[in-house]
Design a protein around this motif. Structure first.
Motif, PDB file in Angstrom:
ATOM      1  N   PRO A   1      63.493  71.710  32.425  1.00 24.25           N
ATOM      2  CA  PRO A   1      63.460  71.739  30.950  1.00 24.25           C
ATOM      3  C   PRO A   1      62.037  71.831  30.410  1.00 24.25           C
ATOM      4  N   LYS A   2      61.831  72.730  29.468  1.00 22.63           N
ATOM      5  CA  LYS A   2      60.507  72.883  28.867  1.00 22.63           C
ATOM      6  C   LYS A   2      60.229  71.801  27.833  1.00 22.63           C
TER       7      LYS A   2
ATOM      8  N   THR B   1      61.170  63.815  33.637  1.00 16.75           N
ATOM      9  CA  THR B   1      60.002  64.435  34.257  1.00 16.75           C
ATOM     10  C   THR B   1      60.219  64.526  35.763  1.00 16.75           C
ATOM     11  N   ASN B   2      59.429  65.403  36.389  1.00 19.29           N
ATOM     12  CA  ASN B   2      59.520  65.619  37.835  1.00 19.29           C
ATOM     13  C   ASN B   2      58.111  65.741  38.410  1.00 19.29           C
ATOM     14  N   LEU B   3      57.863  65.055  39.517  1.00 18.94           N
ATOM     15  CA  LEU B   3      56.598  65.160  40.250  1.00 18.94           C
ATOM     16  C   LEU B   3      56.921  65.560  41.692  1.00 18.94           C
ATOM     17  N   SER B   4      56.421  66.717  42.119  1.00 20.98           N
ATOM     18  CA  SER B   4      56.673  67.177  43.482  1.00 20.98           C
ATOM     19  C   SER B   4      55.576  66.679  44.415  1.00 20.98           C
TER      20      SER B   4
ATOM     21  N   PHE C   1      68.906  69.448  31.241  1.00 25.04           N
ATOM     22  CA  PHE C   1      69.713  69.104  30.072  1.00 25.04           C
ATOM     23  C   PHE C   1      70.392  70.394  29.626  1.00 25.04           C
ATOM     24  N   ILE C   2      71.732  70.422  29.719  1.00 28.82           N
ATOM     25  CA  ILE C   2      72.471  71.662  29.485  1.00 28.82           C
ATOM     26  C   ILE C   2      73.442  71.466  28.315  1.00 28.82           C
ATOM     27  N   PRO C   3      73.217  72.099  27.162  1.00 29.28           N
ATOM     28  CA  PRO C   3      74.159  71.986  26.044  1.00 29.28           C
ATOM     29  C   PRO C   3      75.511  72.603  26.400  1.00 29.28           C
TER      30      PRO C   3
ATOM     31  N   ILE D   1      73.809  66.238  31.421  1.00 30.46           N
ATOM     32  CA  ILE D   1      72.585  65.646  31.980  1.00 30.46           C
ATOM     33  C   ILE D   1      72.708  65.687  33.502  1.00 30.46           C
ATOM     34  N   VAL D   2      71.735  66.319  34.152  1.00 26.10           N
ATOM     35  CA  VAL D   2      71.811  66.557  35.595  1.00 26.10           C
ATOM     36  C   VAL D   2      70.592  65.972  36.281  1.00 26.10           C
ATOM     37  N   ILE D   3      70.821  65.362  37.437  1.00 28.63           N
ATOM     38  CA  ILE D   3      69.725  64.998  38.331  1.00 28.63           C
ATOM     39  C   ILE D   3      70.226  65.202  39.755  1.00 28.63           C
ATOM     40  N   ALA D   4      69.384  65.804  40.601  1.00 28.80           N
ATOM     41  CA  ALA D   4      69.816  66.144  41.965  1.00 28.80           C
ATOM     42  C   ALA D   4      68.616  66.102  42.902  1.00 28.80           C
ATOM     43  N   ASP D   5      68.914  65.957  44.177  1.00 29.91           N
ATOM     44  CA  ASP D   5      67.862  65.853  45.191  1.00 29.91           C
ATOM     45  C   ASP D   5      68.341  66.576  46.456  1.00 29.91           C
ATOM     46  N   VAL D   6      67.656  67.681  46.800  1.00 31.49           N
ATOM     47  CA  VAL D   6      67.968  68.420  48.023  1.00 31.49           C
ATOM     48  C   VAL D   6      67.351  67.681  49.206  1.00 31.49           C
TER      49      VAL D   6
END
Length: 557
Positions: free
Chosen positions: A333-334, A347-350, A361-363, A371-376
């Protein structure tokens, strides 16, 4: 049609004709080319047609796929004569090896005539240049020999001044060797591959009658050269009684052979081997010394060429990684969503330039927000690519009349079918109904988000199914929870809770809960900032070892 010439470590070589279709190479018998050895993965690599020819791609194998001695990281175009190394099996693209190299077990009576310790030899001054040496003590033949050696070394040094790609360099080195040291057959071999082994990189067959015979190098010779950093000489081998019983020498009529290490003044990176059969004169100790000096110069040049190629490759990879990082950043998300009665931040920190964590965040419609959160599993480029594929599949599934349960089933099957068996994704999807505050959610093996109620009670949005991609045709049960004004949900990936300090102690979920309880009156942004501040203090600013993602949702009214 192009052909693959396959040379297993054990067993007979064979030819595979490419018929303009993709083929697989791996340990299992149902591959197009089966390589039944321990260093080969079940589905190790694929070779496939392209607009310009054929390419090879490693299929997330454990030990990697090598082309011309270099481990490939992406699709690699093949040209005629390229060598693909899979485990201990060599595959040559569209070119047959006229002669190949075979390491053979020695005869019980095998002996080596001369051994030179390379380090000692290179330290010794080879010519006595003192003027007070008695004239009669000078050996004219020795001076001639040494003058010839210096002339050859000078030629070799000048020839190796300019940088050449490694493939061209090893061929050039063998040209210099065969030109200055008459031989019938010779080979330059480098320590390469995984596991590391001696791989032939340049062959010379001067006696065409030997073109259809393998170059057989005794394991005793190789072990002596490699373990003792020594050059070895066998002369008049056919005449020696102890060698008459060796089929390789009788068949090839080898009269003498030399083998020297490619020593770069730090380690042995390969060998140069040569033998004579048709030439009447056997190799001499002077030949052995000359080849030792040439090999030392060559080894340093080879090492420099490798370093230059590694630097070039590193620069290319860094540019590609920077581009990939920018592309991945554009997937996230921008900006945070602005919704009446809610504060939502993420936020995301690689831990590397690209990573396998994902949030979004997907309308869905005017009243619903996904609201999505995932971890490969894992990190780096492969995890990033799988994350990008998941994002594309997820966005294609969400529309006004979608079902979260059906969506999760489709995503699971997609990940299972399109990734390796050791790849899976922990995944949480929540659909927030803005007016009622209801959160309908699917938790596919993800860390349970922490829900802090206004009265201080803690709830966890527990898992309701396997991680995406672990098993096919998995059912997921949709759960729901109602958010009241003052309630806060914290979504996170395990890169946060599994961060460690110098004492190897984990940050863990308990500290997240403490921060959430202590800072509950603050805004969602302030809560998120405080988590990362405390995390930084806890780890003493150490570099993260895993990707870290955090999303905070707070209902205000």
């Amino acid at each position: 049609m192009p052909k693959l010439y396959v040379y297993p470590k054990e067993g007979e070589s064979f030819v595979f004709v490419l018929q303009n279709k993709q083929i697989t190479v791996g340990r299992l018998a149902d591959n197009d080319i089966a390589v039944p050895e321990q260093f080969c993965s079940s589905r190790h690599a694929v070779i496939f047609p392209t607009e310009s020819g054929y390419s090879v791609l490693d299929n997330h194998s454990k030990n990697g796929t090598f082309v011309n001695g270099k481990r490939i990281q992406s699709e690699t175009a093949l040209k005629r004569g390229d060598e693909i190394l899979i485990g201990l099996t060599r595959i040559i693209f569209d070119k047959e090896l006229v002669s190949s190299v075979e390491v053979i077990d020695p005869s019980p009576s095998e002996a080596i005539n001369t051994i030179i310790q390379v380090k000692d030899f290179l330290r010794k001054p080879q010519i006595d240049t003192t003027l007070d040496a008695p004239l009669g003590s000078l050996d004219v033949n020795q001076l001639k020999s040494e003058h010839r050696a210096f002339a050859i070394l000078n030629e070799v040094s000048q020839s190796l001044v300019y940088h050449q790609p490694l493939d061209q360099l090893v061929e050039h080195i063998m040209d210099l060797v065969s030109h200055n040291l008459p031989l019938d057959r010779g080979v330059l071999m480098l320590m390469e591959g995984n596991p590391v082994q001696l791989i032939p990189r340049a062959l010379r067959i001067k006696d065409k009658r030997l073109a259809d015979q393998n170059i057989q190098v005794s394991r005793t010779i190789i072990n002596t050269v490699m373990s003792k950093n020594s050059s070895v000489l066998i002369y008049d081998a056919l005449a020696e009684t102890q060698f008459r019983s060796q089929a390789s020498i009788v068949q090839s009529k080898i009269r003498s052979a030399v083998c020297v290490p490619l020593w770069n003044n730090q380690e042995i990176i390969g060998i140069i081997y040569a033998d004579r059969s048709s030439l009447a004169t056997p190799f001499t100790e002077d030949d052995l010394k000359l080849l030792t000096l040439v090999a030392n110069l060559a080894a340093v040049k080879i090492e420099n060429a490798k370093l230059i190629e590694q630097a070039i490759e590193k620069g290319r990879m860094e540019r590609e990684m920077a581009l990939a990082a920018q592309i991945q950043k554009n997937f996230l998300p921008k900006e945070n969503p602005r919704i009446e009665n809610y504060e939502i931040v993420g936020t995301n920190l690689s831990c590397s330039e690209v990573g396998g964590d994902y949030y979004d965040f997907i309308p869905v419609d005017q009243n619903r927000l996904g609201i999505v959160i995932a971890d490969v599993a894992g990190n780096g480029m492969s995890a990033s690519l799988l994350m990008a594929s998941l994002r594309a599949a997820l966005h294609s599934e969400i529309h006004s009349d979608y079902s979260p349960e059906n969506m999760a089933v489709k995503l699971n099957d997609f990940v299972h079918d399109s990734s390796a068996s050791d790849r899976f994704i922990t995944f949480f999807f929540g659909e927030l109904e803005k007016e009622s505050g209801t959160l309908n959610y699917i938790n596919a093996g993800h860390n349970p988000p922490i829900l802090l109620r206004r009265d201080g009670k803690i709830e966890r949005l527990e898992s309701c199914g396997f991680c995406l991609g672990m098993f096919p045709s998995v059912h997921y049960e949709e759960n729901k929870v109602a958010l009241e004004p003052g309630d806060i949900i914290l979504f996170y990936t395990d890169g946060i809770t599994e961060s460690r300090n110098a004492s190897k102690e984990e940050f863990d979920e308990r500290r997240l809960i403490e921060i959430l309880q202590k800072e509950s009156r603050r805004s969602a942004q302030e809560i998120m900032d405080r988590v990362f501040q405390d995390l930084k203090l806890f780890t003493d600013c150490a570099e993260p070892v895993d990707d870290m993602t955090l999303v905070v949702v707070k209902r205000i009214h």
